[in-house]
Enzyme design. Sequence first.
Site, PDB file in Angstrom:
ATOM      1  CD  GLU A 178      64.715  32.131   1.134  1.00  0.00           C
ATOM      2  OE1 GLU A 178      64.375  33.334   1.168  1.00  0.00           O
ATOM      3  OE2 GLU A 178      65.520  31.678   0.288  1.00  0.00           O
ATOM      4  CB  ILE A 187      60.919  16.296   8.515  1.00  0.00           C
ATOM      5  CG1 ILE A 187      60.765  15.038   9.378  1.00  0.00           C
ATOM      6  CG2 ILE A 187      62.367  16.766   8.484  1.00  0.00           C
ATOM      7  CD1 ILE A 187      61.512  13.834   8.867  1.00  0.00           C
ATOM      8  N   GLY A 205      65.009  20.976   4.513  1.00  0.00           N
ATOM      9  CA  GLY A 205      66.318  21.599   4.629  1.00  0.00           C
ATOM     10  C   GLY A 205      66.445  22.861   3.808  1.00  0.00           C
ATOM     11  CB  VAL A 206      65.361  23.737   0.359  1.00  0.00           C
ATOM     12  CG1 VAL A 206      63.860  23.543   0.423  1.00  0.00           C
ATOM     13  CG2 VAL A 206      65.737  24.815  -0.635  1.00  0.00           C
ATOM     14  CG  HIS A 210      58.989  17.760   3.572  1.00  0.00           C
ATOM     15  ND1 HIS A 210      59.869  17.818   4.635  1.00  0.00           N
ATOM     16  CD2 HIS A 210      59.738  17.377   2.513  1.00  0.00           C
ATOM     17  CE1 HIS A 210      61.089  17.515   4.227  1.00  0.00           C
ATOM     18  NE2 HIS A 210      61.040  17.238   2.956  1.00  0.00           N
TER      19      HIS A 210
END
Length: 151
Positions: A71, A63, A66-67, A57
Site C-alpha cells: 500500500e 513486524i 507486507g500488505v 502484528h
Amino acid sequence: MNETTTSIDTAGIQKILSVLPHRYPFLLIDKIVDIRGDEFGIGIKNVTANEPQFMGHFPGNPIMPGVLMIEGMAQTGGVMALTSVGGTGKLVFFMTIDKAKFRKPVTPGDRIEYHMTKIAKKRNIWFYRGEAKVDGKLVAEAELSAMLADA
C-alpha cells in the site's frame, strides 16, 4: 522529454495530504523525494513502534505487514500520477498487484524507501514497478497499477 520528467522534485506531507484522501492510520508515506514527473520517485516511510498494526502484528515481535508495504508503494505511485496531471479533481484507484515478493522483515526504527519506476501508462492507467528498501537492501517488491478517475 518534457520538463516534468527531467526535473527532480520533493513532496512533503502537506503536498501528499492535498492529493491523497488517505489519513492516519492509513496514510503510509511521510514524504516523496527524487520525483521525476510520473516516471520515478522514492516514497519515505519512517516505521515507528506506536503504529496501530504493531499491537497485533506481532506482540513482542513487531513486524511491518507486507500488505502495508505494498500500500505504501501504491500511495507513492498515486501521488506521482496525480501530481503529473495537476493533482486536483481526480481520484486514484489501486487496480492490480503482480509479482509481489517479501524478502526481509521490517521493524520499528526502520526507514522504508519505496522506489517507484513507471513501466507504462495507457490512457488513465499507470503501471509501476516498486522496490521497498531498508538501508539499501531490498525488503519487498511488486508491480502495481492504478487508475485515475474524475472525483
